[in-house]
Design a protein around this motif. Sequence first.
Motif, PDB file in Angstrom:
ATOM      1  N   ALA A 217       0.973  -1.372  -0.178  1.00  0.00           N
ATOM      2  CA  ALA A 217      -0.082  -0.118  -0.125  1.00  0.00           C
ATOM      3  C   ALA A 217       0.774   1.319  -0.129  1.00  0.00           C
ATOM      4  CB  ALA A 217      -0.962  -0.158   1.091  1.00  0.00           C
ATOM      5  N   ASP A 223       0.018  -2.874  -7.050  1.00  0.00           N
ATOM      6  CA  ASP A 223      -1.471  -2.696  -6.732  1.00  0.00           C
ATOM      7  C   ASP A 223      -1.677  -1.884  -8.233  1.00  0.00           C
ATOM      8  OD1 ASP A 223      -0.063  -0.545  -5.994  1.00  0.00           O
ATOM      9  OD2 ASP A 223      -1.463  -0.078  -4.398  1.00  0.00           O
ATOM     10  N   ILE A 229      -5.798  -0.255  -9.191  1.00  0.00           N
ATOM     11  CA  ILE A 229      -5.832   0.573  -8.036  1.00  0.00           C
ATOM     12  C   ILE A 229      -4.969   1.331  -7.164  1.00  0.00           C
ATOM     13  CG2 ILE A 229      -8.082  -0.908  -7.881  1.00  0.00           C
ATOM     14  CD1 ILE A 229      -6.584  -2.358  -5.463  1.00  0.00           C
ATOM     15  N   SER A 232      -7.034   2.176  -2.430  1.00  0.00           N
ATOM     16  CA  SER A 232      -7.952   0.700  -1.888  1.00  0.00           C
ATOM     17  C   SER A 232      -7.081  -0.158  -1.164  1.00  0.00           C
ATOM     18  CB  SER A 232      -8.785   0.293  -2.845  1.00  0.00           C
ATOM     19  OG  SER A 232      -9.796   1.086  -3.476  1.00  0.00           O
ATOM     20  N   THR A 233      -5.767  -0.396  -1.623  1.00  0.00           N
ATOM     21  CA  THR A 233      -4.741  -1.442  -0.894  1.00  0.00           C
ATOM     22  C   THR A 233      -4.676  -0.848   0.492  1.00  0.00           C
ATOM     23  OG1 THR A 233      -2.916  -0.120  -1.877  1.00  0.00           O
ATOM     24  CG2 THR A 233      -3.813  -2.359  -3.006  1.00  0.00           C
ATOM     25  N   THR A 234      -4.932   0.289   0.903  1.00  0.00           N
ATOM     26  CA  THR A 234      -4.726   0.415   2.515  1.00  0.00           C
ATOM     27  C   THR A 234      -5.508  -0.212   3.242  1.00  0.00           C
ATOM     28  OG1 THR A 234      -6.259   2.506   2.263  1.00  0.00           O
ATOM     29  CG2 THR A 234      -3.969   2.792   1.893  1.00  0.00           C
ATOM     30  N   TYR A 235      -6.840  -0.758   2.573  1.00  0.00           N
ATOM     31  CA  TYR A 235      -7.647  -1.460   3.519  1.00  0.00           C
ATOM     32  C   TYR A 235      -7.183  -2.898   3.844  1.00  0.00           C
ATOM     33  CZ  TYR A 235     -10.830   2.202   2.181  1.00  0.00           C
ATOM     34  OH  TYR A 235     -11.628   3.418   1.866  1.00  0.00           O
ATOM     35  N   TYR A 293      -6.273   7.303   9.768  1.00  0.00           N
ATOM     36  CA  TYR A 293      -6.375   5.988   9.171  1.00  0.00           C
ATOM     37  C   TYR A 293      -5.725   5.011  10.586  1.00  0.00           C
ATOM     38  CZ  TYR A 293      -4.356   2.050   6.531  1.00  0.00           C
ATOM     39  OH  TYR A 293      -3.848   0.630   6.032  1.00  0.00           O
TER      40      TYR A 293
END
Length: 449
Positions: A217, A223, A229, A232-235, A293
């Motif tokens: 991320a 990613d 993307i 969104s990879t931070t989720y 976050y």
Amino acid sequence: MELPHFCPHRQIIFRESNVKSNNLAAPLLWAALYFVFGFVSHALNGSFVATGYIWLPAGITVSALLLTPTARWFPLLVLLFAAQILLGWLEHRELWRMALFCLDEIGVAAVAVWLVRRAPFPMEGLFFVRGLLMVGVGASIVSGLFGAAWFTATQGTPFWPTLRVWALSDLVGILIMTPVLASWSQFRATRSGGIARTEFLLGLASFIAVIATAYLAFDSELDRIIFDIDFSTTYLPLFFIALVALLWGGRGGALSVAVLSLMAFVYNSLGRGPFVELVRLNSSNALLELQIYLAVASLLSLLISALKTTREQLHEDVARWKSNVELALTVSRQLVYSIDPDKKTIAWSGDVQSLLGLPPDTLRTLDNVLKLVHPLDQHRLRQRWLEEESGDSDDVRDDMPFRLLLADGKIIAAIDMSRSLRDPDGSLVMVAGTWHFNGADLAQGRSEK
């Protein structure tokens, strides 16, 4: 050679010196942690005017106050003040400004922790989460109000932006550091028990996945190349933090949040990561976005681990209660049962093996139990359980003496004390009761065996 004789007074003095040294060791360690993480926070913040976006010592202060008895707070507070003064001296800050900062940060946190510790609930499970949020939110807002008012009055900085950054930096520092220090400070290595091997391996895989997805991320283009993307990879790290908290408990979840925070802060200070790119499109601050976050990640881990701990404690209480009931039934020579009339099954409580010499699994059905009853008493007991229905209240039904015929031919006298539960239409729902045995018959049976 004779061993030297120690004077009792010298032994007392030696013990007192050991107690004093032990009382000072923990405050010194907390002060050292405060200084180190304060230095790291200043390095990650860079130059700032009123307040920085990262302040991890807030979590050190709350952890130290929560884990230290109130009677030992004085040396702890003195050393924390000294650590902050030394940190300000290295940063070339005025001594009186650092003293005011200590009163604002450390003093307010001490008052908040003292008020929460006076509350009549234990600091564990969901109560710990509630207490931590009360301390974190209360201390960060009050400290931020004093700090923002001071800088507004002395330097003309805007009040609301200063309050927002100050409160968030304190709150996130508390949410990141306090769970890690509070959980791992109570860790004790054990030779047996603990996490099962499968859960440990799955937790280890999830912990590695936290590190891998954090790299994906914040410092990788895979990613964007593979999935097209970016943000969104931070989720993904949040998902694996939840898995670690479920498998490893509070310590594992807090450790994974600390690792994610360290990686995120480092990458953010290097100008990498989705929050840095997000700021380029907006006028917000990357560190402020990142703190929200990480606060969500910490709260997620805290809530999952608290629910897991509460559930485990509930299971332990139920197991302890069941063990106590089983012991009481065995000592009083009783068996408790409940009958499902539809399935013709019986559930037993008590030591069936010790009282009857039979495995409990052999007495799960009604037919098997009636085979154990003396032939002259089988019909009466079956009628009592399944067929008897009188107009009188079931609470006044008399107890029924009967006999059990064991496999070795031994006859044991017992008394059935049971009641039936019926629907309003008279249909039988459940039968619950107790078998009470004569101690002399049981003792004679054991001696013959």
